[in-house]
Each structure stands twice: as structure tokens, then as C-alpha cells.
Design a protein around this motif. Sequence first.
Motif, PDB file in Angstrom:
ATOM      1  N   UNK A  89      25.986  73.982  65.126  1.00 40.87           N
ATOM      2  CA  UNK A  89      24.853  74.183  64.212  1.00 40.87           C
ATOM      3  C   UNK A  89      23.617  73.451  64.711  1.00 40.87           C
ATOM      4  N   UNK A  90      22.461  74.141  64.702  1.00 39.04           N
ATOM      5  CA  UNK A  90      21.280  73.467  65.234  1.00 39.04           C
ATOM      6  C   UNK A  90      20.758  72.435  64.230  1.00 39.04           C
ATOM      7  N   UNK A  91      20.153  71.394  64.793  1.00 42.65           N
ATOM      8  CA  UNK A  91      19.614  70.305  63.962  1.00 42.65           C
ATOM      9  C   UNK A  91      18.174  70.631  63.607  1.00 42.65           C
ATOM     10  N   UNK A  92      17.710  70.020  62.535  1.00 48.53           N
ATOM     11  CA  UNK A  92      16.345  70.286  62.093  1.00 48.53           C
ATOM     12  C   UNK A  92      15.486  69.016  62.104  1.00 48.53           C
ATOM     13  N   UNK A  93      14.236  69.198  62.548  1.00 53.77           N
ATOM     14  CA  UNK A  93      13.241  68.106  62.479  1.00 53.77           C
ATOM     15  C   UNK A  93      12.094  68.581  61.613  1.00 53.77           C
ATOM     16  N   UNK A  94      11.728  67.777  60.626  1.00 53.44           N
ATOM     17  CA  UNK A  94      10.523  68.079  59.845  1.00 53.44           C
ATOM     18  C   UNK A  94       9.474  67.028  60.165  1.00 53.44           C
ATOM     19  N   UNK A  95       8.296  67.509  60.547  1.00 56.99           N
ATOM     20  CA  UNK A  95       7.183  66.607  60.857  1.00 56.99           C
ATOM     21  C   UNK A  95       6.214  66.699  59.685  1.00 56.99           C
ATOM     22  N   UNK A  96       5.895  65.555  59.101  1.00 58.27           N
ATOM     23  CA  UNK A  96       4.983  65.566  57.941  1.00 58.27           C
ATOM     24  C   UNK A  96       3.576  65.231  58.421  1.00 58.27           C
ATOM     25  N   UNK A 130       3.954  66.696  50.908  1.00 53.95           N
ATOM     26  CA  UNK A 130       5.241  66.025  50.692  1.00 53.95           C
ATOM     27  C   UNK A 130       5.033  64.941  49.644  1.00 53.95           C
ATOM     28  N   UNK A 131       5.822  65.018  48.582  1.00 59.43           N
ATOM     29  CA  UNK A 131       5.683  64.063  47.473  1.00 59.43           C
ATOM     30  C   UNK A 131       6.775  62.997  47.518  1.00 59.43           C
ATOM     31  N   UNK A 132       7.967  63.409  47.971  1.00 56.84           N
ATOM     32  CA  UNK A 132       9.018  62.389  48.045  1.00 56.84           C
ATOM     33  C   UNK A 132      10.020  62.723  49.149  1.00 56.84           C
ATOM     34  N   UNK A 133      10.624  61.671  49.623  1.00 60.04           N
ATOM     35  CA  UNK A 133      11.520  61.778  50.765  1.00 60.04           C
ATOM     36  C   UNK A 133      12.713  60.869  50.479  1.00 60.04           C
ATOM     37  N   UNK A 134      13.905  61.452  50.524  1.00 60.56           N
ATOM     38  CA  UNK A 134      15.102  60.626  50.259  1.00 60.56           C
ATOM     39  C   UNK A 134      16.104  60.839  51.381  1.00 60.56           C
ATOM     40  N   UNK A 135      16.824  59.782  51.717  1.00 59.40           N
ATOM     41  CA  UNK A 135      17.852  59.903  52.759  1.00 59.40           C
ATOM     42  C   UNK A 135      19.212  59.729  52.101  1.00 59.40           C
ATOM     43  N   UNK A 176      16.647  72.445  68.760  1.00 62.61           N
ATOM     44  CA  UNK A 176      16.112  71.795  67.552  1.00 62.61           C
ATOM     45  C   UNK A 176      15.193  72.753  66.797  1.00 62.61           C
ATOM     46  N   UNK A 177      15.387  72.853  65.505  1.00 60.68           N
ATOM     47  CA  UNK A 177      14.493  73.697  64.681  1.00 60.68           C
ATOM     48  C   UNK A 177      13.406  72.765  64.133  1.00 60.68           C
ATOM     49  N   UNK A 178      12.157  73.049  64.500  1.00 63.29           N
ATOM     50  CA  UNK A 178      11.075  72.110  64.146  1.00 63.29           C
ATOM     51  C   UNK A 178      10.079  72.757  63.171  1.00 63.29           C
ATOM     52  N   UNK A 179       9.740  72.018  62.134  1.00 64.66           N
ATOM     53  CA  UNK A 179       8.770  72.499  61.129  1.00 64.66           C
ATOM     54  C   UNK A 179       7.711  71.410  60.903  1.00 64.66           C
ATOM     55  N   UNK A 224      10.769  66.703  49.061  1.00 64.05           N
ATOM     56  CA  UNK A 224      10.182  67.479  47.961  1.00 64.05           C
ATOM     57  C   UNK A 224       8.701  67.631  48.191  1.00 64.05           C
ATOM     58  N   UNK A 225       8.217  68.853  48.008  1.00 66.21           N
ATOM     59  CA  UNK A 225       6.796  69.101  48.247  1.00 66.21           C
ATOM     60  C   UNK A 225       6.096  69.557  46.963  1.00 66.21           C
ATOM     61  N   UNK A 226       4.772  69.552  47.031  1.00 65.39           N
ATOM     62  CA  UNK A 226       3.965  69.893  45.853  1.00 65.39           C
ATOM     63  C   UNK A 226       4.177  71.339  45.403  1.00 65.39           C
ATOM     64  N   UNK A 227       4.594  72.217  46.328  1.00 63.70           N
ATOM     65  CA  UNK A 227       4.817  73.609  45.945  1.00 63.70           C
ATOM     66  C   UNK A 227       6.284  73.850  45.550  1.00 63.70           C
ATOM     67  N   UNK A 228       6.936  72.739  45.168  1.00 58.33           N
ATOM     68  CA  UNK A 228       8.302  72.759  44.642  1.00 58.33           C
ATOM     69  C   UNK A 228       9.330  73.330  45.605  1.00 58.33           C
ATOM     70  N   UNK A 229       8.972  73.271  46.894  1.00 58.42           N
ATOM     71  CA  UNK A 229       9.962  73.670  47.886  1.00 58.42           C
ATOM     72  C   UNK A 229      10.811  72.442  48.168  1.00 58.42           C
ATOM     73  N   UNK A 230      12.076  72.606  48.297  1.00 56.68           N
ATOM     74  CA  UNK A 230      12.911  71.465  48.634  1.00 56.68           C
ATOM     75  C   UNK A 230      13.507  71.720  50.010  1.00 56.68           C
ATOM     76  N   UNK A 231      13.295  70.817  50.909  1.00 60.43           N
ATOM     77  CA  UNK A 231      13.769  71.016  52.275  1.00 60.43           C
ATOM     78  C   UNK A 231      14.792  69.949  52.617  1.00 60.43           C
ATOM     79  N   UNK A 232      15.735  70.319  53.435  1.00 64.57           N
ATOM     80  CA  UNK A 232      16.673  69.318  53.939  1.00 64.57           C
ATOM     81  C   UNK A 232      16.485  69.228  55.443  1.00 64.57           C
TER      82      UNK A 232
END
Length: 416
Positions: free
Chosen positions: A1-8, A136-141, A28-31, A149-157
Amino acid sequence: MSKQLIVIGGGAAGFFCAINAARMNPSLKVTIIEKSSKLLSKVKVSGGGRCNVTHACFDIAEMSKRYPRGQHFVKKAFHQFFTTDIIKWFEERGVKLKTEEDGRMFPITDSSQTIIDCLMRETNKYQVEILMKSEVRSLKYENEKFQIETSDFRCQASDFVCIASGGYPKSSMFDWLKELGHSIEEPVPSLFTFNLPQHPIAKLMGVSVENSKIKIPNFRLEEQGPLLITHWGMSGPAVLRLSAWGAKQLAISNWQFVIIINWLTDFNEQSLREKFNELRNTNASQKIINKNPFGLPSRLWEFLAEQSGIKSEWRWADLPSVEQNKFIKNLCNYECDVKGKTTFKEEFVTAGGIKLSEVDPNTMMSKKVPNLFFAGEVLDVDGITGGFNFQYAWTSGWVAAKAIADSISSNVKGET
Ligand SMILES: Cc1cc2nc3c(=O)[nH]c(=O)nc-3n(C[C@H](O)[C@H](O)[C@H](O)COP(=O)(O)OP(=O)(O)OC[C@H]3O[C@@H](n4cnc5c(N)ncnc54)[C@H](O)[C@@H]3O)c2cc1C
């Protein structure tokens, strides 16, 4: 399974991290998540629309001295990715840089759009996904994954996160990062000009002195270099450098402090007095106002003479000692009260941010949260003007990308 990186953050540091991570590890899947409707907006306006990409300094120790905060931190990171690397990186992608006399480097097109186009091409090439208008409003590990969690109510992992959200002017704006266990150095502005409201010198606006020495005696700060008189006060490289080195102390003073300017850096009051004695003989019959033997701009010379009580018809031989002493003082130790600051529109930064002791400069990884990385101005690093802030943004973005790519087994090795 490919890993994901989110850049804020879709600024210089975020793009550089995203592109290089995707390039170094194609699995790597990068966003990139960007809160505004614009990408690379500071790159666009930087350097007066020309983008001062870096500085032609090829010595790491020398380069690090240009960072009032983060000197030791950047030095370590520069060992991995330095000025030579960014020049090569852009050149390999068809963007040539040129060096100006003062060491600043720009694309040869003199357009920041060239840099933006190059970075956009690379994001497309490596299929970096970009989400805009999403804050991005909050980030939890939790359970080895980040929940975002983002302002447009999208939840990303995501498996990895790189925070490249830039500098925030207010401490409260860092709250979502403090919740991760990180602490911050109070943010304060850096790179500003000095206001001298209603000061008579403002009538000399536009006059510049190539080499002056400015001191802030209360904070034992001193800088030498070009100074520009503006309609609101003092600007120019010497002033901007002082504002950077003194950013924290000057903020505590609420930007109310005294500056002392030596307009003739080759002299102090004593040596200038000796020079004046000589001039009284050699220039005896010449009018003081007309004969400026030091190459100062004539408007400044006349102004300082006038402020010292020297009459326009006085000749060197007639110069009374009281006025002579005042003139010498005004030339070597001209005192002004600074009351406030004005943001330098060309290039301002925020000093302060995430504490450096909590981040490893060799990887840009958090020492508090695994797989959490930082890049750019969000950290307590800032440079003086001249391309140093972008160099640090590229370097920190690259170092984070490399560490992330390296931590995944299918790393493509051997590329810069
Ligand atoms: C007018 C101006 C001119 C400049 N010129 C130069 C120059 O010529 N040379 C130089 O070296 N330096 C220059 N600088 C400084 C340089 O631009 C910065 O140091 C650099 O842009 C910092 O890059 P960054 O990626 O860390 O932050 P930024 O460029 O500020 O990017 C951060 C991004 O993150 C986004 N963001 C913030 N919070 C969130 C969130 N919670 N969720 C999602 N997105 C978020 C922001 O909207 C922003 O787009 C200039 C600065 C200014 C203001």
C-alpha cells in the motif's frame, strides 16, 4: 500500500517539500493543502516581482551568519542542500539564475512567474495533488496516522505531514500547532523601516548615503551600509538589517528607541575635528555650505550644516567653535528618536515560530511527534534581506522531503 504525505501550505517551502518527496519516492502519494485561493503568492510578489531566489554565497559558515534567528540550525541543514544545489535544481529544469552586484540571485527572465511556472510544472510531473481554499484547523496523531481536519469539513488521514504554513503574526494563530505539544517563540515582525514622525530630515526624502553607520545604543546594535531617507523616516539595507537583528528587543520597546547615525564612516568626532582644522586653512575663503569635502549628498550636507546653526554665507575661516562642534556631532553622531515602524513592502518576514530545540535540523522532523515535519517560516528561523529567506525555505523543504522519502523503503536513490 502506498504511503501518503500531506503538506500544509502552498508556499515556497511546501511546494519544494511536496515536489521533491514525490520525485524521490514515486510510491508516495503527495497532497498540498492551501487555505487561500492562491498558490506561491509570496513567490509571485517577492523581490519586486522578480523573486530573489537565493544569494550568491557558497560558504556555509558565511551564509549562516545572515540569519538573526536559527544560525546554527540552518548551518546543519545547508550541509544537505545549499545555494549551489538550488541553482543546479532550477537550471536542470530550464531556469537559469543570474547574480546582481550585491550578491542577490534572480531568474534571468527577471520574473517571479518563471519560478512559479517551473514549480507548477514539477507538481504536475510528479502528480502532486493540490487542494485549495482549505484551511487545516486541527491535526492529531493517533495509531501511527495523522488525522487532519480542514475548514471545508474534509477529513484526511496521512502517514506523514509536513507543516509549511509560513509565519503567523499572532501567537494565537499557532494554537493548532501547540496542541501537538510544540511550543513557540513569540512572533514579532522583522525587516521593517524606522518611522521618524514630523522629523525635519524627512524633507530630504529620496536622499541616500552609500555608506553610513547606524547604532541603537540601548540595545548595542550597529550596522553599516546604504541608508535611504524616506518621507516617513529611514530605510535602506543598513536599517533593514538592524530591524532584523534587533527584531525582538525593538518589539519589546514598542518600536520607540534612539538611533545614532555616523554619515562619515571614515571619521569619529576626534578625527573629524582634526580634519576640520585642516579645512579651515585649506578652504578658508570658501563657503561652508558650498564646499562639501566628504562627498555627502549636497542636500544632506546643507541640512546638517543648517541644523548646526551654520549660516549660508559663513566661510570655513569664520566657523565659530560652538557651531563647529555641533556640525561635527551631527556628521558623526546624528541622533534621532524612532517612533514606530513601517513594514518593508519588498520583503518582510516574521521572526519567531516553532522552537528550534523541538525539531531535528538534519531531517526537519519533530522531536515531539513522529513523522511530523516542518519547513520554512513556520519555524523560528529568519534571514536578513537578499534571498536568504527563500534559500532557507528551499533547503528546509528539501531536507524534509529527503527524510520522508528515505524513511520509505522503495526510495529512488542517487538523485539530487
Ligand atoms: C512581499 C514579500 C517579498 C519577499 N521577497 C523575498 C525575496 O525576494 N527573497 C527572499 O528570500 N525572501 C523574500 N520574502 C520572504 C519569503 O517570501 C518568505 O520567507 C517565504 O515565502 C516563506 O515561505 P513559506 O513557504 O515558509 O511560507 P509562505 O510563503 O508564507 O507560505 C505558507 C502558505 O501556507 C498557507 N497556510 C497557512 N496556514 C495554513 C493552514 N492552516 N492550512 C492551509 N494552508 C495554510 C498560507 O496561506 C501560505 O500560502 C518576501 C516576503 C514578502 C512578504
